[in-house]
Design a protein around this motif. Structure first.
Motif, short mmCIF file in Angstrom:
data_model
loop_
_atom_site.label_atom_id
_atom_site.label_comp_id
_atom_site.label_asym_id
_atom_site.label_seq_id
_atom_site.Cartn_x
_atom_site.Cartn_y
_atom_site.Cartn_z
N LEU A 134 26.84 53.03 39.62
CA LEU A 134 26.39 52.85 38.24
C LEU A 134 25.04 53.51 37.98
CD1 LEU A 134 27.41 49.11 37.76
CD2 LEU A 134 28.75 51.17 37.29
N SER A 135 24.43 54.08 39.01
CA SER A 135 23.15 54.76 38.85
C SER A 135 23.32 56.25 38.62
CB SER A 135 22.26 54.53 40.08
OG SER A 135 22.86 55.10 41.24
N HIS A 136 24.55 56.73 38.49
CA HIS A 136 24.83 58.15 38.30
C HIS A 136 25.47 58.38 36.93
CE1 HIS A 136 23.90 58.84 42.52
NE2 HIS A 136 24.69 57.81 42.81
N SER A 137 25.59 59.64 36.56
CA SER A 137 26.32 60.01 35.34
C SER A 137 27.56 60.81 35.75
CB SER A 137 25.44 60.82 34.39
OG SER A 137 24.98 62.01 35.02
N TYR A 138 28.54 60.87 34.84
CA TYR A 138 29.85 61.39 35.18
C TYR A 138 30.40 62.26 34.06
CZ TYR A 138 29.53 57.82 38.77
OH TYR A 138 29.09 57.06 39.83
N ASP A 139 31.32 63.16 34.45
CA ASP A 139 32.04 63.95 33.47
C ASP A 139 33.04 63.09 32.71
OD1 ASP A 139 30.82 66.46 34.29
OD2 ASP A 139 32.08 66.32 36.08
N ALA A 158 28.42 49.96 25.60
CA ALA A 158 27.15 50.69 25.60
C ALA A 158 26.81 51.16 27.01
CB ALA A 158 26.03 49.82 25.04
N GLY A 159 27.01 50.30 28.00
CA GLY A 159 26.74 50.67 29.38
C GLY A 159 27.66 51.76 29.88
N LEU A 160 28.94 51.64 29.58
CA LEU A 160 29.89 52.66 30.02
C LEU A 160 29.59 54.01 29.38
CD1 LEU A 160 33.21 50.61 29.93
CD2 LEU A 160 31.97 51.36 31.95
N MET A 161 29.28 54.00 28.09
CA MET A 161 29.01 55.26 27.40
C MET A 161 27.73 55.92 27.92
SD MET A 161 30.20 54.04 23.60
CE MET A 161 31.24 55.23 22.75
N SER A 162 26.80 55.10 28.41
CA SER A 162 25.57 55.67 28.95
C SER A 162 25.80 56.41 30.26
CB SER A 162 24.53 54.56 29.16
OG SER A 162 24.85 53.76 30.29
N LEU A 163 26.94 56.16 30.91
CA LEU A 163 27.26 56.82 32.17
C LEU A 163 27.93 58.18 31.97
CD1 LEU A 163 28.74 53.77 34.12
CD2 LEU A 163 26.40 54.64 34.19
N VAL A 164 28.32 58.49 30.73
CA VAL A 164 29.06 59.72 30.45
C VAL A 164 28.10 60.84 30.08
CG1 VAL A 164 30.80 60.77 28.97
CG2 VAL A 164 31.06 58.38 29.67
N ARG A 165 28.25 61.98 30.73
CA ARG A 165 27.41 63.14 30.44
C ARG A 165 27.77 63.73 29.07
NH1 ARG A 165 28.73 65.71 36.36
NH2 ARG A 165 27.21 64.52 37.57
N PRO A 166 26.86 64.46 28.45
CA PRO A 166 27.20 65.16 27.19
C PRO A 166 28.45 66.01 27.36
CG PRO A 166 24.84 65.24 27.55
CD PRO A 166 25.44 64.65 28.81
N GLY A 167 29.35 65.90 26.41
CA GLY A 167 30.61 66.61 26.46
C GLY A 167 31.69 65.90 27.26
N GLY A 168 31.33 64.79 27.93
CA GLY A 168 32.27 64.08 28.77
C GLY A 168 33.09 63.05 28.02
N TRP A 169 33.91 62.33 28.78
CA TRP A 169 34.92 61.43 28.20
C TRP A 169 34.81 60.01 28.74
CZ3 TRP A 169 38.30 63.33 24.53
CH2 TRP A 169 38.38 64.72 24.41
N LEU A 170 35.03 59.05 27.85
CA LEU A 170 35.30 57.66 28.24
C LEU A 170 36.75 57.40 27.87
CD1 LEU A 170 34.65 54.78 29.14
CD2 LEU A 170 33.80 54.32 26.83
N ALA A 171 37.59 57.15 28.88
CA ALA A 171 39.02 56.96 28.68
C ALA A 171 39.36 55.48 28.85
CB ALA A 171 39.80 57.80 29.68
N VAL A 172 39.88 54.87 27.80
CA VAL A 172 40.15 53.43 27.76
C VAL A 172 41.64 53.19 27.56
CG1 VAL A 172 39.68 51.26 26.56
CG2 VAL A 172 37.86 52.98 26.81
#
Length: 234
Positions: A134-139, A158-172
């Motif tokens: 949880l201390s890193h960012s992801y594509d 909010a926490g999950l979205m903070s882990l996503v890099r610009p241009g990346g995806w949160l898939a739910v």
């Protein structure tokens, strides 16, 4: 599987009863009382949710989760997860870096994405509780059959979205609530650990509130894309 916000501290006291836990709007209304549980609905994001006074304890949740059987090698389970995996893979650059949040004891989705050439980290508060990922960012970050368990979904998203890099995806992936008349007998509601129920418009609202795009390629799957660095700068 289970997941609260991507944090490790204890849960705070619930917010005011009329506050929506998904979008934080005030003025939610009573929706339904069934089997000793009261549900409310939000007029802003359209979520249905369990009255915070009836939220299950962490101990009760864990006891229930231990009955789940999600075998990473089960072809049927993989077909179920492919509902999210196929459209997500079509949008990912090669060799992307992802996090499977709420992966449970058998992280089948992570295995499928690794097989497609992506690197995967895992986090689950019960089965993979090491907070280091949880201390890193992801594509991309995946959250399958997890969001319905969130006691504090606004903070969790909010926490999950903070882990996503610009241009990346949160898939739910979560079973969308579509029919109020069938809510009482809906199998998804009957799971005692399911405490918040999303409509397609709920997830579109969450994405739009942060300036993200939201695609719904199939029912029960929302792919939210963070703006690129150039779009953020603009």
């Amino acid at each position: 599987m289970t997941a609260d916000a991507p944090l490790t501290e204890a849960r705070p006291a619930p917010a005011a009863i009329d506050a929506c836990p998904v979008c934080r709007a005030r003025g939610s209304q009573p929706f339904l009382s069934v089997a000793g549980r009261d549900y409310r609905r939000c007029g802003t994001c359209a979520a249905r949710f369990l009255d915070p006074r009836h939220l299950p304890s962490r101990e009760a949740e864990q006891a229930h989760y231990l009955h789940h059987e999600n075998d990473p090698d089960d072809p049927g389970y993989r077909r179920f997860l492919s509902k999210l995996a196929i459209p997500l893979l079509a949008r990912l650059p090669m060799a992307s870096r992802g996090l499977d949040y709420g992966c449970g004891p058998g992280p089948a989705l992570a295995a499928m994405l690794r097989e497609a050439g992506h690197s995967m980290a895992l986090y689950d508060p019960l089965f993979h509780p090491d907070p280091e990922p949880l201390s890193h960012s992801y594509d991309f970050v995946t959250c399958t059959e997890t969001a319905e368990h969130f006691h504090r979904p606004a903070e969790a998203f909010a926490g999950l979205m903070s882990l996503v890099r610009p241009g990346g995806w949160l898939a739910v992936m979560t079973c969308f609530q579509t029919d109020d008349a069938r809510f009482q007998d809906w199998h998804y509601r009957k799971d005692p650990t399911h405490v918040v129920f999303y409509r397609e418009e709920t997830l579109r609202h969450l994405a739009a509130a942060r300036g993200w795009r939201c695609e719904v390629p199939v029912k029960d799957v929302a792919l939210m894309q963070r703006p690129s660095a150039q779009e953020d700068a603009g």
